[in-house]
Write a protein that holds these residues in place. Structure first.
Motif, PDB file in Angstrom:
ATOM      1  N   VAL A 153       0.505  -1.277  -0.244  1.00 53.07           N
ATOM      2  CA  VAL A 153      -0.167   0.078   0.180  1.00 53.07           C
ATOM      3  C   VAL A 153       1.122   1.352  -0.566  1.00 53.07           C
ATOM      4  CG1 VAL A 153      -1.992   1.295   1.194  1.00 53.07           C
ATOM      5  CG2 VAL A 153      -1.615  -0.571   0.848  1.00 53.07           C
ATOM      6  N   ARG A 154       1.653   1.410   1.184  1.00 55.37           N
ATOM      7  CA  ARG A 154       2.872   2.311   0.540  1.00 55.37           C
ATOM      8  C   ARG A 154       3.689   3.035   0.476  1.00 55.37           C
ATOM      9  NH1 ARG A 154      -1.217   2.720   5.193  1.00 55.37           N
ATOM     10  NH2 ARG A 154      -0.670   0.877   6.124  1.00 55.37           N
ATOM     11  N   GLN A 177       3.888   4.565  -5.653  1.00 52.31           N
ATOM     12  CA  GLN A 177       4.462   4.927  -5.912  1.00 52.31           C
ATOM     13  C   GLN A 177       4.207   4.779  -6.957  1.00 52.31           C
ATOM     14  OE1 GLN A 177       7.567   2.578  -6.212  1.00 52.31           O
ATOM     15  NE2 GLN A 177       9.235   3.734  -4.768  1.00 52.31           N
ATOM     16  N   VAL A 178       3.683   4.215  -7.859  1.00 60.30           N
ATOM     17  CA  VAL A 178       2.921   4.444  -9.617  1.00 60.30           C
ATOM     18  C   VAL A 178       1.492   4.742  -9.121  1.00 60.30           C
ATOM     19  CG1 VAL A 178       3.562   1.906  -9.683  1.00 60.30           C
ATOM     20  CG2 VAL A 178       1.293   2.478  -8.429  1.00 60.30           C
ATOM     21  N   THR A 179       0.765   5.029  -8.264  1.00 65.88           N
ATOM     22  CA  THR A 179      -0.372   6.373  -8.477  1.00 65.88           C
ATOM     23  C   THR A 179       0.217   7.423  -8.722  1.00 65.88           C
ATOM     24  OG1 THR A 179      -0.289   6.302  -5.963  1.00 65.88           O
ATOM     25  CG2 THR A 179      -2.359   5.262  -6.983  1.00 65.88           C
ATOM     26  N   TRP A 180       1.862   7.880  -7.500  1.00 65.91           N
ATOM     27  CA  TRP A 180       1.904   9.541  -7.688  1.00 65.91           C
ATOM     28  C   TRP A 180       2.780   9.561  -8.852  1.00 65.91           C
ATOM     29  CZ3 TRP A 180       5.975  10.892  -3.139  1.00 65.91           C
ATOM     30  CH2 TRP A 180       6.922  12.121  -3.295  1.00 65.91           C
ATOM     31  N   ARG A 181       3.220   8.406  -9.867  1.00 66.35           N
ATOM     32  CA  ARG A 181       4.154   8.926 -11.143  1.00 66.35           C
ATOM     33  C   ARG A 181       2.839   9.495 -11.661  1.00 66.35           C
ATOM     34  NH1 ARG A 181       8.003   3.897 -10.302  1.00 66.35           N
ATOM     35  NH2 ARG A 181       9.677   4.666  -8.859  1.00 66.35           N
ATOM     36  N   LYS A 182       2.010   8.771 -11.726  1.00 64.78           N
ATOM     37  CA  LYS A 182       0.375   8.685 -12.818  1.00 64.78           C
ATOM     38  C   LYS A 182      -0.527  10.077 -12.404  1.00 64.78           C
ATOM     39  CE  LYS A 182      -2.771   6.157 -15.902  1.00 64.78           C
ATOM     40  NZ  LYS A 182      -1.737   6.615 -16.455  1.00 64.78           N
ATOM     41  N   TRP A 183      -0.484  10.633 -11.068  1.00 65.87           N
ATOM     42  CA  TRP A 183      -1.547  11.874 -10.777  1.00 65.87           C
ATOM     43  C   TRP A 183      -1.864  12.177 -10.043  1.00 65.87           C
ATOM     44  CZ3 TRP A 183      -4.265   6.493 -11.268  1.00 65.87           C
ATOM     45  CH2 TRP A 183      -4.666   5.757 -12.080  1.00 65.87           C
ATOM     46  N   GLY A 184      -0.123  12.162  -8.994  1.00 65.21           N
ATOM     47  CA  GLY A 184       0.386  12.902  -8.520  1.00 65.21           C
ATOM     48  C   GLY A 184      -0.007  12.522  -6.866  1.00 65.21           C
ATOM     49  N   LEU A 185       0.735  13.428  -5.759  1.00 66.32           N
ATOM     50  CA  LEU A 185       0.804  12.950  -4.854  1.00 66.32           C
ATOM     51  C   LEU A 185       0.184  12.874  -4.503  1.00 66.32           C
ATOM     52  CD1 LEU A 185       2.554  12.550  -1.745  1.00 66.32           C
ATOM     53  CD2 LEU A 185       3.073  15.008  -1.569  1.00 66.32           C
ATOM     54  N   GLY A 186      -0.892  13.863  -3.903  1.00 64.15           N
ATOM     55  CA  GLY A 186      -2.365  14.608  -3.762  1.00 64.15           C
ATOM     56  C   GLY A 186      -3.237  12.394  -3.001  1.00 64.15           C
ATOM     57  N   ALA A 187      -3.335  12.395  -5.009  1.00 65.18           N
ATOM     58  CA  ALA A 187      -3.905  11.409  -5.305  1.00 65.18           C
ATOM     59  C   ALA A 187      -3.845   9.905  -4.531  1.00 65.18           C
ATOM     60  CB  ALA A 187      -4.025  11.095  -6.948  1.00 65.18           C
ATOM     61  N   ALA A 188      -2.121   9.998  -4.439  1.00 67.91           N
ATOM     62  CA  ALA A 188      -1.364   8.455  -4.193  1.00 67.91           C
ATOM     63  C   ALA A 188      -1.716   8.901  -2.293  1.00 67.91           C
ATOM     64  CB  ALA A 188       0.044   8.879  -4.368  1.00 67.91           C
ATOM     65  N   VAL A 189      -2.196   9.487  -2.048  1.00 66.82           N
ATOM     66  CA  VAL A 189      -1.897   9.500  -0.092  1.00 66.82           C
ATOM     67  C   VAL A 189      -3.676   8.747  -0.486  1.00 66.82           C
ATOM     68  CG1 VAL A 189      -2.333  11.571   1.246  1.00 66.82           C
ATOM     69  CG2 VAL A 189      -0.220  11.270   0.188  1.00 66.82           C
ATOM     70  N   CYS A 190      -4.447   9.902  -1.137  1.00 66.40           N
ATOM     71  CA  CYS A 190      -5.722   9.050  -0.948  1.00 66.40           C
ATOM     72  C   CYS A 190      -5.875   8.024  -1.051  1.00 66.40           C
ATOM     73  CB  CYS A 190      -6.611   9.947  -1.585  1.00 66.40           C
ATOM     74  SG  CYS A 190      -6.929  12.039  -1.465  1.00 66.40           S
ATOM     75  N   ALA A 191      -5.825   7.038  -2.204  1.00 69.68           N
ATOM     76  CA  ALA A 191      -5.273   6.355  -3.097  1.00 69.68           C
ATOM     77  C   ALA A 191      -4.947   4.901  -2.060  1.00 69.68           C
ATOM     78  CB  ALA A 191      -4.712   5.849  -3.823  1.00 69.68           C
ATOM     79  N   SER A 235      -3.667   5.683   7.714  1.00 69.02           N
ATOM     80  CA  SER A 235      -3.007   5.423   7.256  1.00 69.02           C
ATOM     81  C   SER A 235      -1.841   6.896   6.464  1.00 69.02           C
ATOM     82  CB  SER A 235      -3.994   4.958   6.192  1.00 69.02           C
ATOM     83  OG  SER A 235      -4.740   3.679   6.102  1.00 69.02           O
ATOM     84  N   LEU A 236      -2.929   8.322   6.559  1.00 65.29           N
ATOM     85  CA  LEU A 236      -2.687   9.126   6.984  1.00 65.29           C
ATOM     86  C   LEU A 236      -1.316   9.523   7.307  1.00 65.29           C
ATOM     87  CD1 LEU A 236      -5.952  11.145   6.119  1.00 65.29           C
ATOM     88  CD2 LEU A 236      -4.551  10.269   4.737  1.00 65.29           C
ATOM     89  N   VAL A 237      -1.619   9.006   8.862  1.00 62.53           N
ATOM     90  CA  VAL A 237      -0.660   8.919   9.690  1.00 62.53           C
ATOM     91  C   VAL A 237       0.718   8.730   8.969  1.00 62.53           C
ATOM     92  CG1 VAL A 237       0.379   8.409  12.039  1.00 62.53           C
ATOM     93  CG2 VAL A 237      -1.502   9.425  12.041  1.00 62.53           C
ATOM     94  N   LEU A 238       1.158   6.866   8.558  1.00 60.01           N
ATOM     95  CA  LEU A 238       2.100   6.264   8.604  1.00 60.01           C
ATOM     96  C   LEU A 238       2.024   6.920   6.930  1.00 60.01           C
ATOM     97  CD1 LEU A 238       0.965   2.543   9.068  1.00 60.01           C
ATOM     98  CD2 LEU A 238       2.112   4.153  10.617  1.00 60.01           C
ATOM     99  N   VAL A 239       1.486   7.457   6.361  1.00 58.11           N
ATOM    100  CA  VAL A 239       1.888   7.791   4.548  1.00 58.11           C
ATOM    101  C   VAL A 239       3.376   9.106   5.146  1.00 58.11           C
ATOM    102  CG1 VAL A 239       0.421   9.415   3.835  1.00 58.11           C
ATOM    103  CG2 VAL A 239       1.416   8.010   2.567  1.00 58.11           C
ATOM    104  N   PHE A 240       2.109   9.986   5.329  1.00 59.27           N
ATOM    105  CA  PHE A 240       3.118  11.629   5.900  1.00 59.27           C
ATOM    106  C   PHE A 240       4.477  10.982   6.769  1.00 59.27           C
ATOM    107  CE2 PHE A 240      -1.086  13.165   5.107  1.00 59.27           C
ATOM    108  CZ  PHE A 240      -0.299  14.019   4.289  1.00 59.27           C
ATOM    109  N   TRP A 241       4.529   9.915   7.851  1.00 60.85           N
ATOM    110  CA  TRP A 241       6.009   9.515   8.237  1.00 60.85           C
ATOM    111  C   TRP A 241       6.538   8.471   6.829  1.00 60.85           C
ATOM    112  CZ3 TRP A 241       6.059   6.232  13.181  1.00 60.85           C
ATOM    113  CH2 TRP A 241       6.788   5.573  13.489  1.00 60.85           C
ATOM    114  N   ALA A 242       6.512   7.965   6.329  1.00 63.92           N
ATOM    115  CA  ALA A 242       6.953   7.466   5.295  1.00 63.92           C
ATOM    116  C   ALA A 242       7.753   8.094   4.300  1.00 63.92           C
ATOM    117  CB  ALA A 242       6.283   6.173   4.583  1.00 63.92           C
ATOM    118  N   LEU A 243       6.698   9.593   3.848  1.00 61.97           N
ATOM    119  CA  LEU A 243       7.046  10.499   3.233  1.00 61.97           C
ATOM    120  C   LEU A 243       8.226  10.993   3.429  1.00 61.97           C
ATOM    121  CD1 LEU A 243       4.020  11.393   1.286  1.00 61.97           C
ATOM    122  CD2 LEU A 243       6.240  10.354   0.397  1.00 61.97           C
ATOM    123  N   ILE A 244       8.182  11.348   5.013  1.00 64.66           N
ATOM    124  CA  ILE A 244       9.383  12.212   5.899  1.00 64.66           C
ATOM    125  C   ILE A 244      11.000  11.235   5.972  1.00 64.66           C
ATOM    126  CG2 ILE A 244       9.979  12.716   8.163  1.00 64.66           C
ATOM    127  CD1 ILE A 244       6.932  13.342   8.652  1.00 64.66           C
TER     128      ILE A 244
END
Length: 275
Positions: free
Chosen positions: A128-129, A134-148, A175-184
């Motif tokens: 998931v993270r 990765q694949v959704t970020w590259r295709k639709w951007g970070l915002g869409a990837a975080v939501c997906a 999910s949001l906590v962990l994705v921003f943690w991973a991005l940091i």
């Protein structure tokens, strides 16, 4: 399109999309479920190497300095968070904490259970993270990837016992906590450690339902008090379905988002990369 088929293969291989109903797992069953997830991760690894022509480490495990620190941070935060939730429930009279009758034997068995959760939690994070982000970020951007990734992670648990509106909210929050943690961090080391210990601490240490699943190998047994409110403690879904968890996760989300924005505005480079 190819990425979508790879993701579907992992879902089918892991069995995550088919969990449902009341689930009670002893240690062998718990480890068997882990084996199914491992098959899914191996399938993803084969896809990355053979189809996308990139090493498995690119999904979120860059060889960077500070890996041990990231792992330790994940372990400590998970232990502190779950312990805080259990103690809040006990102090407010909503939960009853008791020692399991087979305490000595269970103390030995919980260690293999932790290894099982390392595989299970890491598999979900990779799926998931890691890959999906990765694949959704590259295709639709970070915002869409975080939501997906948040939506997919929540849906993976949608058939579990006790699932409802508040568990859904909490799954989206974590999910949001962990994705921003991973991005940091720029990788999945910390969130894998957190996720594994978060599940293990609930199910095998305190004996709380883990996303609706009851584990029989546990050091302690935590039950709802006769007058306990399932709104606060989560009921059949476990702590992850309670309002207390919502409050703790909301505070965590504020912290990680502020850290993410601060690092982004300061232009601090990440030690790895998930993009």
């Amino acid at each position: 399109m190819g990425s979508a088929f790879a993701l579907l293969a992992v879902l089918l291989g892991s069995g995550e999309g088919f969990r449902g109903g009341f689930v009670r797992l002893d240690l062998p069953a718990q480890l068997a479920l882990t084996g199914g997830l491992l098959v899914g991760v191996l399938a993803l690894g084969a896809w990355l190497i053979l189809k996308e022509r990139r090493p498995f480490s690119t999904v979120g495990f860059p060889p960077v300095r500070g890996v041990l620190r990231s792992l330790l941070l994940g372990v400590v935060v998970a232990l502190a968070a779950v312990t805080l939730l259990v103690l809040l429930g006990v102090v407010t009279g909503r939960l009853v904490l008791e020692r399991d009758s087979s305490h000595a034997l269970t103390a030995v068995l919980v260690l293999p259970a932790l290894l099982g959760f390392v595989v299970q939690a890491s598999s979900e994070e990779i799926l998931v993270r890691g890959y999906l982000l990765q694949v959704t970020w590259r295709k639709w951007g970070l915002g869409a990837a975080v939501c997906a990734q948040a939506v997919v992670f929540a849906l993976l648990h949608g058939l579990n016992t006790g699932f409802g509106l508040l568990p859904l909210v909490n799954l989206l929050l974590i999910s949001l906590v962990l994705v921003f943690w991973a991005l940091i961090e720029g990788g999945l080391w910390g969130v894998c450690a957190f996720h594994a210990v978060w599940n293990w601490c609930q199910g095998n240490l305190y004996g709380v339902e883990v996303s609706g699943m009851t584990l029989t190998t546990t050091l302690f047994r935590t039950e709802s008090a006769p007058n306990g409110s399932t709104l606060l403690t989560g009921g059949d879904f476990g702590l992850e379905g309670g309002l207390l968890t919502s409050l703790v996760l909301a505070c965590c989300l504020v912290v990680v988002v502020r850290l993410f924005l601060r690092r982004r505005q300061a232009g601090v480079p990440r030690s790895g990369s998930l993009d």
